[in-house]
Design a protein around this motif. Structure first.
Motif, PDB file in Angstrom:
ATOM      1  N   VAL A 215       0.876  -1.178   0.000  1.00  0.00           N
ATOM      2  CA  VAL A 215       0.000   0.000   0.000  1.00  0.00           C
ATOM      3  C   VAL A 215       0.906   1.218   0.000  1.00  0.00           C
ATOM      4  O   VAL A 215       1.786   1.356   0.859  1.00  0.00           O
ATOM      5  CB  VAL A 215      -0.935   0.040   1.216  1.00  0.00           C
ATOM      6  CG1 VAL A 215      -1.779   1.306   1.177  1.00  0.00           C
ATOM      7  CG2 VAL A 215      -1.834  -1.185   1.241  1.00  0.00           C
ATOM      8  N   VAL A 216       0.722   2.086  -0.987  1.00  0.00           N
ATOM      9  CA  VAL A 216       1.562   3.271  -1.154  1.00  0.00           C
ATOM     10  C   VAL A 216       0.743   4.487  -0.752  1.00  0.00           C
ATOM     11  O   VAL A 216      -0.350   4.712  -1.286  1.00  0.00           O
ATOM     12  CB  VAL A 216       2.040   3.411  -2.615  1.00  0.00           C
ATOM     13  CG1 VAL A 216       3.049   4.543  -2.737  1.00  0.00           C
ATOM     14  CG2 VAL A 216       2.623   2.094  -3.130  1.00  0.00           C
ATOM     15  N   ALA A 248       4.490   1.610   1.858  1.00  0.00           N
ATOM     16  CA  ALA A 248       5.448   2.553   1.298  1.00  0.00           C
ATOM     17  C   ALA A 248       4.968   3.958   1.626  1.00  0.00           C
ATOM     18  O   ALA A 248       3.903   4.382   1.169  1.00  0.00           O
ATOM     19  CB  ALA A 248       5.575   2.373  -0.212  1.00  0.00           C
ATOM     20  N   ALA A 249       5.727   4.667   2.465  1.00  0.00           N
ATOM     21  CA  ALA A 249       5.380   6.025   2.873  1.00  0.00           C
ATOM     22  C   ALA A 249       6.159   7.011   2.007  1.00  0.00           C
ATOM     23  O   ALA A 249       7.373   6.890   1.857  1.00  0.00           O
ATOM     24  CB  ALA A 249       5.727   6.230   4.343  1.00  0.00           C
ATOM     25  N   VAL A 250       5.458   7.989   1.451  1.00  0.00           N
ATOM     26  CA  VAL A 250       6.057   8.870   0.439  1.00  0.00           C
ATOM     27  C   VAL A 250       6.031  10.320   0.914  1.00  0.00           C
ATOM     28  O   VAL A 250       5.008  10.809   1.406  1.00  0.00           O
ATOM     29  CB  VAL A 250       5.302   8.744  -0.900  1.00  0.00           C
ATOM     30  CG1 VAL A 250       5.987   9.585  -1.974  1.00  0.00           C
ATOM     31  CG2 VAL A 250       5.202   7.281  -1.329  1.00  0.00           C
ATOM     32  N   GLN A 251       7.172  10.999   0.741  1.00  0.00           N
ATOM     33  CA  GLN A 251       7.276  12.413   1.073  1.00  0.00           C
ATOM     34  C   GLN A 251       7.898  13.193  -0.081  1.00  0.00           C
ATOM     35  O   GLN A 251       8.588  12.619  -0.933  1.00  0.00           O
ATOM     36  CB  GLN A 251       8.132  12.602   2.330  1.00  0.00           C
ATOM     37  CG  GLN A 251       7.520  11.969   3.568  1.00  0.00           C
ATOM     38  CD  GLN A 251       8.149  12.481   4.849  1.00  0.00           C
ATOM     39  OE1 GLN A 251       9.303  12.196   5.134  1.00  0.00           O
ATOM     40  NE2 GLN A 251       7.380  13.219   5.627  1.00  0.00           N
ATOM     41  N   ALA A 252       7.643  14.500  -0.095  1.00  0.00           N
ATOM     42  CA  ALA A 252       8.322  15.376  -1.044  1.00  0.00           C
ATOM     43  C   ALA A 252       9.790  15.478  -0.633  1.00  0.00           C
ATOM     44  O   ALA A 252      10.110  15.600   0.552  1.00  0.00           O
ATOM     45  CB  ALA A 252       7.670  16.754  -1.041  1.00  0.00           C
ATOM     46  N   ALA A 253      10.680  15.446  -1.600  1.00  0.00           N
ATOM     47  CA  ALA A 253      12.116  15.432  -1.307  1.00  0.00           C
ATOM     48  C   ALA A 253      12.571  16.655  -0.519  1.00  0.00           C
ATOM     49  O   ALA A 253      13.522  16.571   0.263  1.00  0.00           O
ATOM     50  CB  ALA A 253      12.900  15.333  -2.620  1.00  0.00           C
ATOM     51  N   ALA A 332       1.861  12.621  -5.014  1.00  0.00           N
ATOM     52  CA  ALA A 332       3.156  12.153  -4.505  1.00  0.00           C
ATOM     53  C   ALA A 332       3.222  10.640  -4.403  1.00  0.00           C
ATOM     54  O   ALA A 332       4.221  10.019  -4.797  1.00  0.00           O
ATOM     55  CB  ALA A 332       3.447  12.791  -3.142  1.00  0.00           C
ATOM     56  N   ALA A 333       2.177  10.013  -3.863  1.00  0.00           N
ATOM     57  CA  ALA A 333       2.195   8.557  -3.677  1.00  0.00           C
ATOM     58  C   ALA A 333       2.292   7.806  -5.010  1.00  0.00           C
ATOM     59  O   ALA A 333       3.172   6.945  -5.168  1.00  0.00           O
ATOM     60  CB  ALA A 333       0.986   8.101  -2.871  1.00  0.00           C
TER      61      ALA A 333
END
Length: 373
Positions: A215-216, A248-253, A332-333
């Protein structure tokens, strides 16, 4: 029972409380759980899972029939995916899952007025459900918040307070106001997190109670990732699914404290210098629930990924080509799916669910600036 995440102090669910006396956040601990058989014939809203949500009385429930959003099969970067269209919740974001449960509990407690701070979506959601419950709401937002989000908050009749400075300055202003008024924070409330567990329940029920491989989801304050983890853990514990999906945890760079902590295998999330990003909804320099977010990633065998501003906008355009309009934070995801493929973490045989969190209509000013018109 409400239990402190730090000192393990327990509190009854009958008294209004948003944090422990020691200052740490609380978690809702309960053995109550729905059964698959009990779901038969119930309405297709997240309240079909009501046993797991901590609300005692049906007449306390404040609902707009949120939840049970579509799970649509598609392909991203050559990877078959299932897109969870949570931007189709009543106020245009996944935050409605948490708001309906949190505001229902506040109604049950008899809380007459609240304060909340938000980058926009949570503020709009809390304002909507508070208005429906007859609870006065004062919403603090950064002065830079998208015009579409602030307009929505005002339309619901909430008292909107714009705060100059950073997202963290906005939180400090709300906390100051919380000295006199109950702090109904989506980043602190254990009931908000309980509502987000329903996302995990739905994903599995919509797949005939089969857990996905991945799961993203985007991560900012962390309630979404924590809610997913706790929801899947509930299902494993109840024997409804056999295993925990990887998260999967997503962030802005440009603002990625969770990713930096995960890469260093830390157990707490240090504060980082926050930079501006199109993904304003996840630009949190230090999430309140950092320790629990990292625990969820480690125990699920998950990963933390970052995406660039260019990747965020490119993926927003890619989704639009598929007829799906989401705000930059929500892009983002799905942008991170490319990395799952390139790193060999997912393949054509993997079941990958991607959470789409917010409606693009609320970020029209950002899209116009991006498009140059």
């Amino acid at each position: 029972m409400l239990t402190c995440s730090c000192c393990n102090q327990a509190y009854p669910e009958t008294e209004p409380r948003w944090r422990c006396r020691c200052g740490a956040y609380l978690l809702l601990q309960s053995d109550r759980m729905f059964t698959r058989d009990a779901l038969s014939g119930r309405p297709l809203t997240l309240w079909r899972y009501r046993e797991a949500l901590g609300i005692e009385r049906d007449d306390s429930i404040v609902s707009l029939d949120e939840g049970f959003t579509p799970l649509v099969a598609d392909t991203l970067f050559g990877q078959p995916v299932l897109l969870k269209l949570d931007q189709l919740n009543p106020t245009g974001s996944f935050k409605d899952r948490g708001s309906t449960v949190m505001i229902s509990k506040l109604k049950e407690w008899g809380v007459p007025e609240i304060v909340e701070d938000s980058s926009g979506n949570a503020g709009a959601s809390v304002a909507a459900y508070a208005r429906r419950a007859g609870i006065a709401a004062r919403i603090f937002v950064p002065a830079s918040t998208s015009a579409g989000k602030t307009a929505q908050i005002r339309m619901y009749g909430a008292d909107l307070v714009r705060v100059d400075g950073s997202r963290e300055d906005t939180t400090r202003a709300a906390l100051a106001a919380a000295g006199q008024t109950f702090y109904a924070s989506h980043n602190w409330s254990p009931y908000f997190v309980a509502g987000l567990k329903t996302l995990a329940y739905e994903i599995c029920e919509q797949q005939d109670w089969q857990a996905p491989d991945w799961v993203v989801a985007p991560v900012g304050g962390g309630s979404l990732v924590l809610g997913l983890y706790l929801g899947f853990a509930d299902l494993v514990r109840a024997g409804i699914i056999a295993r925990m999906p990887r998260i999967a945890a997503v962030q802005a760079a440009v603002c990625a404290p969770v990713c930096e902590a995960w890469q260093q295998r830390l157990h707490e999330v240090p504060e980082v210098d926050r930079q501006e990003t199109a993904a304003e909804g996840i630009a949190i320099a230090r999430p309140v629930k950092g320790e629990s977010i990292l625990k969820a990633l480690y125990q699920s065998g998950g990963v933390a990924l970052t995406v660039s501003e260019e990747e965020i906008w490119a993926t927003a355009h890619l989704l639009a080509e598929k007829g799906i309009y989401v705000e930059p934070t929500s892009a983002a995801a799905p942008a991170a799916v490319r990395q799952l493929v390139e790193q060999g973490l997912a393949g054509t045989g993997s079941r990958v669910v991607v959470e789409l969190t917010g409606m693009g209509l609320k970020a029209t000013d950002k899209f116009l600036a991006h498009l140059g018109g």
